[in-house]
Structure formats: C-alpha cells, structure tokens
Design a protein around this motif. Structure first.
Motif, mmCIF file in Angstrom:
data_model
loop_
_atom_site.group_PDB
_atom_site.id
_atom_site.type_symbol
_atom_site.label_atom_id
_atom_site.label_comp_id
_atom_site.label_asym_id
_atom_site.label_seq_id
_atom_site.Cartn_x
_atom_site.Cartn_y
_atom_site.Cartn_z
ATOM 1 N N LEU A 167 -3.973 -20.657 0.993
ATOM 2 C CA LEU A 167 -3.819 -19.275 1.450
ATOM 3 C C LEU A 167 -5.171 -18.634 1.711
ATOM 4 O O LEU A 167 -5.528 -18.332 2.833
ATOM 5 C CB LEU A 167 -3.060 -18.462 0.403
ATOM 6 N N GLN A 168 -5.933 -18.483 0.652
ATOM 7 C CA GLN A 168 -7.235 -17.834 0.770
ATOM 8 C C GLN A 168 -8.261 -18.852 1.229
ATOM 9 O O GLN A 168 -8.232 -20.018 0.871
ATOM 10 C CB GLN A 168 -7.662 -17.285 -0.595
ATOM 11 N N GLY A 169 -9.165 -18.406 1.983
ATOM 12 C CA GLY A 169 -10.321 -19.237 2.298
ATOM 13 C C GLY A 169 -10.047 -20.405 3.218
ATOM 14 O O GLY A 169 -10.899 -21.252 3.396
ATOM 15 N N ILE A 170 -8.844 -20.482 3.779
ATOM 16 C CA ILE A 170 -8.606 -21.546 4.757
ATOM 17 C C ILE A 170 -9.591 -21.344 5.899
ATOM 18 O O ILE A 170 -9.725 -20.257 6.438
ATOM 19 C CB ILE A 170 -7.168 -21.468 5.309
ATOM 20 N N ARG A 211 -9.846 -21.332 9.127
ATOM 21 C CA ARG A 211 -8.912 -21.424 10.238
ATOM 22 C C ARG A 211 -9.508 -22.135 11.437
ATOM 23 O O ARG A 211 -8.812 -22.779 12.183
ATOM 24 C CB ARG A 211 -8.429 -20.060 10.678
#
Lengths: 350, 350
Positions: free
Chosen positions: A208-211, A213
C-alpha cells in the motif's frame, strides 16, 4: 566441446587475474572477422571475448568492437528480451535459475546479463558472486555474464545493449536482463527489453504505502515470490492488493493487461504459469505489431538519449561554464537574477 | 483611480486592435525605470504594460523587459503561488472566481494567470473569454491575465514565470496559475508553483481506470467540485476512491499529506475549507523549510531546462544534422546500425 567452451566463458569472468592474462595473450591475435564467424558459429568463448572488447575502454578495442557489432547486427533481434527486477532478498537469482533451467529443458538457449547501478560505487556486481546460479552456470545452453561496469548508467546501458546483440547473434533465444531495484536502473532496463517482470515479496509492507508506482507501471507482470509454507496466505493477500494497484494504472499501449502471479522459485512452483503468461504476452504483442513498434521506439530513444547526453557533457565539461553556473546559481539564490536570464548568460559564454 | 486603471488593464487584452494601437502609441515613450516605479507603486496599467513587453518578441522590447524584471526581482517572491488544473468542464473559472472573491474579502490581492498549451494551436485562450470570471475581473484587487502565447510550452513557461515576478512586485499576495489538463502543461505549472490543486468531478468515471497518476501524484490537494444537489452522494464516493488512490503514492518530500475535499464553487460551499487546507500547507512547509527549498529547486530546474533545450535546439536546427538523423533512423530500422553507432556518427558531423 561446447561444455568446455562454456566453462571457460564463465570462469574467465569470475577471476580477475585470469581475465587479464587472457586478454594479454589474445590482444594481438584477435581478428574481428574471425571472431564474428565464431560468434555466429555459437562459440561461447568467442562471445565472451567479443563482449570483453565491447567493455574495453581501449580505442583499438572499441574500433574492433564496433566492427563486430556491425557484422553481428543482421543476425540479431531474433530473441525475446526479458527484464527482471526486484529488491535485494526477493530471490532474483533463484528465480532466474529455476526459470532458466525450465527454458533449457524446453530447448531454449538462455543468456543472463545484469545492469548493476551499484557496481560503479562498490566495484561489486550483482552477478559477480560465484555461488549464484551455480546450476544454470554449468549448463552449456546458458550464458551468464556479470554486469558491465562503467562510470554512468548510460555507459553501462550501451554495453548491455550491444551485448544483447552479440548474444542474439550467438543463437540465444531468451535474453534475461537482471537489475536491482535501485535508482534509475529499472527504467534503463525497461527501455531495452520487450517484457518487464517485477518480483515482489508478500508482507514486505510496501503493497500500500511506498509502492514505487513508476516501477509497477513499467511491469508487464508482477510475480510474488516465496509463496510457500507459511507465506502462502500473505502472498494471496498481496496478489489482491497488487491487482487493485494495477487498476489505478492506465491501459498499456501494448493492449496487454498486466498479471499478478504467485510463485516459489525455490520449490519450482508457479514458474511454468509465469512463463505461460510471458508467452501469451509475446503472442499478443507480435500479433498487434506492438513488439516491433516497441523495439523501434527503443532504438530511437537510445539514439536521442546518447546525442543529448553527449551534447550536455560537452557543454558542461568546460571549466568556464562550470564556474559561471555556480556564480549564476548564487545570484539566483540571492534573488538577483532569474533562471532564464542566468541560462542566457551561460549560453552566451560558449 | 485604481478601478479605472484596472478596467484599462483588463479590456486592453481582450481586444487585439486596441492592444496594437496602445502599443504603437506607447512604444517610444515607455521608460523601463519609470515603468518599474509604477509597478512597485501598484499601478495595474503599468503591470499590464510590463507584461506586454515580456510577451513581445521584439528584441528592443525584450531588452527593456529584462531590465524591468531585474529591477522588480528584489521585490518579488513574497506571494504564495497556487497552481490549479482540471479538465474542461470541471468548473475552473467558477472555482477561481469564488476562491478569488473569498480571498479579496480577507484583504488579499489576487492575480490569475494561465498556461494554455492549446493556445498555440487554436490561437484561443482559456482566459480569453470575456464572460469568464466577470465578477472577479471587475474587482480592483484582482488582476486577470490571459495566457501567454508562444511556440513552445517552455516559451510560455518563461513568460509566465516572469509575469509572476512582476505581479509579486506589484503587491499581489496570491498568484493563481490555471491550466487545462492537457499534455505536459500540468507538469509545467507544478514546477512553478508552491501548491498544486487538482479539480475533479465525481462520477466522471475516471476515479479507478484512467486516472492520470502523474497528475494525482503532483496534487497537494484534490477538490471534487460540483458536489451539490444530486451529486453529493457521488462526490462522497469519489472522495473515498481518491483517498484510496493517494495511499498508493509515496509520502511527499514536503511532509504534507495531500487532502481530498469536496466543494461546490457555484454555491460557495467548501471553498473556505479548501483555503484553510492551503493555509495549513503553507504553515507546515514554511516551518520545515520545504517552501524555500522548493523554490530554489524550481529555479535550478528552469535554469538547467532552459540551457538543455537551447543546446538541443542549436544542434538539431542544422539541416545537415536533420538529414543525417533521418538517414540513421532508416539504417537502424533496417538493422544496419545501432543507436550508439548512429549517435556517434551524427555527433561527429557537428
């Protein structure tokens, strides 16, 4: 014979002393035309020797290397090129070894190259460790090459792109380019392969966090590795999360819908399914012409990148320009000039 | 008096014939030092005149403009700069009008500028329509300027950046830069503002698929407009979706957690809350120094961009280079040269 040649090709690059003595011995005897003939005859030692010339900074070697590449080019471009990335610890070596052995059993010849951004700093190499991919390395149908070194990622990329051409001319069907998930190296690798595979771990806390992208966006498939034992449940959850993340991305120009798959490279589970997905990708993109379109676009990209980088380097290498740049940055920080006025001033110095 | 000047400033740019006659009348009489004095004295007509000089391609005007900017610079940098983007139909004009009037009631002076990538093609302008922001335009504390035109987005950006400096020197506290969600214009605007606001519509169908993450990533706040009447429920759903999308993004260097808010610019609902969020952003980023750090980075970015663009333009403008580029691209497509050999060949022609 092939086996002996292969062993020679591998061991040579894991021992710096032997590389040197080898290079010195051959320096005066290598003939570009003969080397091309041997590469086209699938000689692994000739391939290794040609790559060494590509990696050399000696102008005489470079001239010879350019001739070799030019003559190998008509025989290149016949492989599929697969980029594989993932953070350290995700199991890249084991994955490539398992996938590579699977492909060899299917009659393929597999070359594994590496783009290693850290090698310029640490002088290490993600493929330098002799114990990695030991099984695959012994196979005469495999060719494993430590990462090219260089002062810039652009320089490493140039060597890697030219190494791909030589491997293809030597009859390798599948070229795997490996990189670690650091800095710009994934972008570099993505811009030289047909298919980009991202290896992930379940429960690494970054679904969730820190992917990053940017990386997810480049991926044609995400494989969640180490989906075995107690990890299976977490791997399935991660699959849901990544599938959700993929929905936030725009449809790819390739018309391919990226997949999220789980696997255990260690236990050889899920590898076949990943390879099937990869084959499916090539079926679709060869049918809709995206495959050849992408290769042409990559060629253009590297052409323009190389020209632009050289133009910048030529300009900013001048001590006069460097001094002026520092001065103007100070003036800008003091609110005494604008970016555009400063740029004009610097450009007019040239 | 201020009111009369302001009207003059507005009407001048909505009538091409009057611009021309105005420019001709003043051409010989404008003195850069006097103009700077008047701008610093908050004269709207002087500000308009100075901006016209910035936008002129006449070398004599440009020289004068550079002098004016240089002398205004020490008085600039005191505003907050807010970028606003959103697709056509999202209600940007109404939003800016409502927000602008709210700010003026609080004693602020508001300048609205536009970066319009379409203006070079259609010769239109997103702020050219006289009926837009009619209320705000009449207010002597507001200054509305149609988008700068130019052949390149870089050229438009240069003019807009310099216009910001003049507006700040003329005492405007809040500079709003508007752009439509087309091509690279958001990136350009984001690289010249302190805070970036993305306007969205609920139920436009792009919450999940087709979200341009690049834009979402740049946004410091997302405002879902037209959250009124039957739209309220959908707007709330959209808020949930966008909040989820934001979770997929890495934490911002500003340490600011982007917000998703709903509003109805038409009914003046939610605007106060959006302004409070913006003020909160500035409180945090001024305290942690990110505010000044970002402005310095933007200055550097534009300096380097301008230099690089000019280097490329100088190189590729040569007919010899253009011909060679075409030839080499053909050879590459025929697999007869590599990107790096082609780049070398072209660079050596220069």
């Amino acid at each position: 014979m092939a086996s002996k040649e292969n062993k020679e090709g591998i061991s040579k690059f894991t021992n710096k002393v032997s590389i040197k003595s080898f290079q010195q011995k051959r320096k005066t005897t290598i003939n570009a035309d003969d080397l091309v003939k041997s590469v086209l005859n699938k000689s692994i030692s000739a391939l290794s020797r040609a790559i060494t010339l590509i990696e050399s900074n000696n102008p005489a070697h470079q001239e010879k290397a350019n001739k070799i590449i030019k003559n190998c080019l008509p025989h290149a471009n016949k492989s599929i090129r697969i980029g594989i990335t993932g953070v350290p610890g995700v199991g890249k070596s084991t994955f490539i070894e398992t996938l590579g052995n699977h492909l060899i059993l299917q009659g393929k010849k597999v070359a594994v190259l590496a783009v290693d951004p850290s090698s310029t700093v640490t002088k290490g190499s993600i493929l330098g460790d002799k114990t990695r991919m030991e099984n695959l390395a012994k196979n005469p149908k495999a060719f494993i090459r430590p990462s090219a070194s260089g002062n810039t990622l652009g320089g490493v990329a140039k060597k890697t792109r030219e190494t791909i051409i030589l491997c293809e001319a030597a009859g390798f069907d599948v070229i795997i380019i490996e990189t670690v998930g650091v800095g710009q190296s994934e972008t570099t690798v993505a811009s030289m392969v047909d298919f980009f595979l991202l290896l992930k771990l379940a429960g690494a806390g970054d679904e969730l966090q820190g992917i990053k992208r940017g990386i997810i966006e480049m991926a044609d498939t995400i494989a969640i590795n180490k989906a075995d034992g107690n990890n299976i449940k977490q791997a399935k959850l991660a699959k849901v999360e990544f599938n959700r993340a993929l929905h936030y991305l725009p449809r790819k120009a390739s018309q391919w819908q990226p997949q999220v798959l789980t696997c255990s490279a260690l236990q050889n589970e899920g590898i076949v399914e990943i390879w099937e997905a990869i084959l499916n990708y090539f079926e679709i993109t060869k049918a809709n012409q995206y495959f050849s379109h992408k290769r042409q676009e990559q060629d253009k990209y590297w052409l323009m990148q190389t020209i632009e980088n050289q133009l910048k380097a030529n300009f900013f290498n001048s001590p006069k320009i460097q001094t002026a740049l520092k001065e103007q940055l100070t003036l800008m920080a003091q609110n005494r000039t604008t970016a555009f006025a400063a740029a004009n001033y610097i450009l007019n110095l040239d």
